[in-house]
Design a protein around this motif. Structure first.
Motif, PDB file in Angstrom:
ATOM      1  N   VAL A  24       0.839  -1.190   0.000  1.00 28.46           N
ATOM      2  CA  VAL A  24       0.000   0.000   0.000  1.00 28.46           C
ATOM      3  C   VAL A  24       0.880   1.247   0.000  1.00 28.46           C
ATOM      4  CG1 VAL A  24      -0.200   0.054   2.525  1.00 28.46           C
ATOM      5  CG2 VAL A  24      -1.965   1.126   1.123  1.00 28.46           C
ATOM      6  N   MET A  25       0.410   2.259  -0.700  1.00 28.84           N
ATOM      7  CA  MET A  25       1.073   3.566  -0.707  1.00 28.84           C
ATOM      8  C   MET A  25      -0.012   4.604  -0.474  1.00 28.84           C
ATOM      9  SD  MET A  25       3.370   5.364  -3.653  1.00 28.84           S
ATOM     10  CE  MET A  25       1.973   5.464  -4.762  1.00 28.84           C
ATOM     11  N   THR A  26       0.139   5.392   0.579  1.00 30.50           N
ATOM     12  CA  THR A  26      -0.865   6.392   0.917  1.00 30.50           C
ATOM     13  C   THR A  26      -0.386   7.780   0.522  1.00 30.50           C
ATOM     14  OG1 THR A  26      -0.017   6.636   3.171  1.00 30.50           O
ATOM     15  CG2 THR A  26      -1.769   5.017   2.822  1.00 30.50           C
ATOM     16  N   TYR A  27      -1.363   8.659   0.320  1.00 28.56           N
ATOM     17  CA  TYR A  27      -1.040  10.034  -0.042  1.00 28.56           C
ATOM     18  C   TYR A  27      -2.009  10.998   0.607  1.00 28.56           C
ATOM     19  CZ  TYR A  27      -4.807   9.454  -3.496  1.00 28.56           C
ATOM     20  OH  TYR A  27      -6.016   9.218  -4.109  1.00 28.56           O
ATOM     21  N   VAL A  28      -1.598  12.247   0.650  1.00 33.71           N
ATOM     22  CA  VAL A  28      -2.416  13.342   1.164  1.00 33.71           C
ATOM     23  C   VAL A  28      -2.629  14.301   0.007  1.00 33.71           C
ATOM     24  CG1 VAL A  28      -2.466  15.275   2.779  1.00 33.71           C
ATOM     25  CG2 VAL A  28      -1.416  13.108   3.461  1.00 33.71           C
ATOM     26  N   ILE A  29      -3.837  14.822  -0.110  1.00 32.97           N
ATOM     27  CA  ILE A  29      -4.111  15.809  -1.148  1.00 32.97           C
ATOM     28  C   ILE A  29      -3.841  17.187  -0.551  1.00 32.97           C
ATOM     29  CG2 ILE A  29      -5.853  16.805  -2.670  1.00 32.97           C
ATOM     30  CD1 ILE A  29      -7.234  14.056  -2.660  1.00 32.97           C
ATOM     31  N   GLU A  33      -3.971  20.131  -7.346  1.00 28.87           N
ATOM     32  CA  GLU A  33      -2.846  19.943  -8.269  1.00 28.87           C
ATOM     33  C   GLU A  33      -1.626  19.313  -7.612  1.00 28.87           C
ATOM     34  OE1 GLU A  33      -4.020  23.320  -7.832  1.00 28.87           O
ATOM     35  OE2 GLU A  33      -5.606  22.941  -9.277  1.00 28.87           O
ATOM     36  N   LEU A  34      -1.696  18.945  -6.316  1.00 22.75           N
ATOM     37  CA  LEU A  34      -0.526  18.411  -5.618  1.00 22.75           C
ATOM     38  C   LEU A  34      -0.910  17.305  -4.646  1.00 22.75           C
ATOM     39  CD1 LEU A  34       2.514  18.515  -4.988  1.00 22.75           C
ATOM     40  CD2 LEU A  34       1.981  20.240  -3.236  1.00 22.75           C
ATOM     41  N   TYR A  35      -0.328  16.118  -4.869  1.00 19.06           N
ATOM     42  CA  TYR A  35      -0.493  14.985  -3.960  1.00 19.06           C
ATOM     43  C   TYR A  35       0.846  14.714  -3.286  1.00 19.06           C
ATOM     44  CZ  TYR A  35      -5.000  13.623  -6.074  1.00 19.06           C
ATOM     45  OH  TYR A  35      -6.294  13.585  -6.516  1.00 19.06           O
ATOM     46  N   ILE A  36       0.803  14.405  -2.004  1.00 18.49           N
ATOM     47  CA  ILE A  36       2.004  14.110  -1.237  1.00 18.49           C
ATOM     48  C   ILE A  36       1.994  12.631  -0.861  1.00 18.49           C
ATOM     49  CG2 ILE A  36       3.270  14.594   0.888  1.00 18.49           C
ATOM     50  CD1 ILE A  36       1.891  17.387   0.852  1.00 18.49           C
ATOM     51  N   ILE A  37       3.007  11.893  -1.309  1.00 17.08           N
ATOM     52  CA  ILE A  37       3.139  10.491  -0.905  1.00 17.08           C
ATOM     53  C   ILE A  37       3.746  10.495   0.494  1.00 17.08           C
ATOM     54  CG2 ILE A  37       4.223   8.263  -1.352  1.00 17.08           C
ATOM     55  CD1 ILE A  37       4.412   9.074  -4.309  1.00 17.08           C
ATOM     56  N   ASP A  38       3.002   9.938   1.464  1.00 15.85           N
ATOM     57  CA  ASP A  38       3.492   9.978   2.836  1.00 15.85           C
ATOM     58  C   ASP A  38       3.890   8.614   3.402  1.00 15.85           C
ATOM     59  OD1 ASP A  38       0.911   9.002   3.064  1.00 15.85           O
ATOM     60  OD2 ASP A  38       0.283  10.438   4.598  1.00 15.85           O
ATOM     61  N   HIS A  39       3.538   7.533   2.715  1.00 15.98           N
ATOM     62  CA  HIS A  39       3.878   6.219   3.275  1.00 15.98           C
ATOM     63  C   HIS A  39       3.779   5.139   2.201  1.00 15.98           C
ATOM     64  CE1 HIS A  39       4.234   3.100   6.315  1.00 15.98           C
ATOM     65  NE2 HIS A  39       3.148   2.531   5.848  1.00 15.98           N
ATOM     66  N   THR A  40       4.741   4.236   2.216  1.00 13.63           N
ATOM     67  CA  THR A  40       4.697   3.043   1.361  1.00 13.63           C
ATOM     68  C   THR A  40       5.040   1.850   2.235  1.00 13.63           C
ATOM     69  OG1 THR A  40       5.463   4.348  -0.535  1.00 13.63           O
ATOM     70  CG2 THR A  40       5.591   1.947  -0.737  1.00 13.63           C
ATOM     71  N   PHE A  41       4.251   0.783   2.111  1.00 14.39           N
ATOM     72  CA  PHE A  41       4.499  -0.417   2.902  1.00 14.39           C
ATOM     73  C   PHE A  41       4.259  -1.645   2.041  1.00 14.39           C
ATOM     74  CE2 PHE A  41       2.931  -3.948   5.489  1.00 14.39           C
ATOM     75  CZ  PHE A  41       4.024  -4.117   6.338  1.00 14.39           C
ATOM     76  N   GLY A  52       6.355  -2.104  -4.611  1.00 13.68           N
ATOM     77  CA  GLY A  52       6.451  -0.669  -4.347  1.00 13.68           C
ATOM     78  C   GLY A  52       6.579   0.121  -5.630  1.00 13.68           C
ATOM     79  N   ASP A  53       7.370  -0.387  -6.559  1.00 11.22           N
ATOM     80  CA  ASP A  53       7.526   0.281  -7.849  1.00 11.22           C
ATOM     81  C   ASP A  53       6.223   0.283  -8.644  1.00 11.22           C
ATOM     82  OD1 ASP A  53      10.259   1.082  -7.701  1.00 11.22           O
ATOM     83  OD2 ASP A  53      10.853  -0.991  -8.063  1.00 11.22           O
ATOM     84  N   LYS A  54       5.461  -0.798  -8.541  1.00 12.29           N
ATOM     85  CA  LYS A  54       4.167  -0.841  -9.237  1.00 12.29           C
ATOM     86  C   LYS A  54       3.201   0.204  -8.675  1.00 12.29           C
ATOM     87  CE  LYS A  54       4.298  -5.555 -10.806  1.00 12.29           C
ATOM     88  NZ  LYS A  54       3.481  -6.594 -11.344  1.00 12.29           N
ATOM     89  N   LEU A  55       3.249   0.401  -7.371  1.00 17.72           N
ATOM     90  CA  LEU A  55       2.395   1.410  -6.758  1.00 17.72           C
ATOM     91  C   LEU A  55       2.774   2.813  -7.241  1.00 17.72           C
ATOM     92  CD1 LEU A  55       2.322   0.053  -3.105  1.00 17.72           C
ATOM     93  CD2 LEU A  55       0.458  -0.045  -4.778  1.00 17.72           C
ATOM     94  N   PRO A  72       7.074  13.502  -3.090  1.00 20.10           N
ATOM     95  CA  PRO A  72       7.308  12.242  -2.385  1.00 20.10           C
ATOM     96  C   PRO A  72       8.051  12.473  -1.060  1.00 20.10           C
ATOM     97  CG  PRO A  72       8.911  12.492  -4.138  1.00 20.10           C
ATOM     98  CD  PRO A  72       8.024  13.710  -4.176  1.00 20.10           C
ATOM     99  N   LEU A  73       7.340  12.438   0.046  1.00 17.75           N
ATOM    100  CA  LEU A  73       7.974  12.580   1.356  1.00 17.75           C
ATOM    101  C   LEU A  73       8.386  11.234   1.939  1.00 17.75           C
ATOM    102  CD1 LEU A  73       5.859  15.368   3.093  1.00 17.75           C
ATOM    103  CD2 LEU A  73       7.978  15.580   1.788  1.00 17.75           C
ATOM    104  N   CYS A  74       7.698  10.193   1.573  1.00 17.44           N
ATOM    105  CA  CYS A  74       8.054   8.842   2.006  1.00 17.44           C
ATOM    106  C   CYS A  74       9.461   8.519   1.499  1.00 17.44           C
ATOM    107  CB  CYS A  74       7.032   7.877   1.429  1.00 17.44           C
ATOM    108  SG  CYS A  74       7.564   6.185   1.272  1.00 17.44           S
TER     109      CYS A  74
END
Length: 93
Positions: A24-29, A33-41, A52-55, A72-74
């Motif tokens: 799973v990869m989560t994001y914050v809107i 026009e801007l999404y922030i990736i905050d976590h990948t597991f 992870g690459d597929k996500l 990408p903050l993650c």
């Protein structure tokens, strides 16, 4: 075959397995026009298989289609964006 799904209600991209979620990869809107990736597991059983690459690829495709930039903050995602120059068009400067 592992296929990434976009769960817009929960703001995440995920890959399922038979018993639940494999990755799973989560994001914050931040803005429309801007999404922030905050976590990948990725579950231990699936590590090293490129999930992870597929996500990330699924999110890049989605943001390209919708004129959205990614911050990408993650650490995992940040590292991929630094190494893969093809993602530069969606990277927030």
């Amino acid at each position: 075959m592992h296929i990434a799904e976009h769960d817009t209600d929960n703001k995440r991209f995920l890959i399922r397995d038979n018993s639940g979620i494999a990755a799973v990869m989560t994001y914050v809107i931040s803005s429309p026009e801007l999404y922030i990736i905050d976590h990948t597991f990725v579950e231990n059983a699936y590590r090293g298989q490129g999930l992870g690459d597929k996500l990330i690829q699924a999110m890049v495709e989605y943001t390209r289609e919708n004129n959205i930039k990614i911050l990408p903050l993650c650490p995992f995602a940040k590292g991929r964006f630094e190494r893969i120059s093809e993602y530069a068009d969606v990277l927030h400067k």
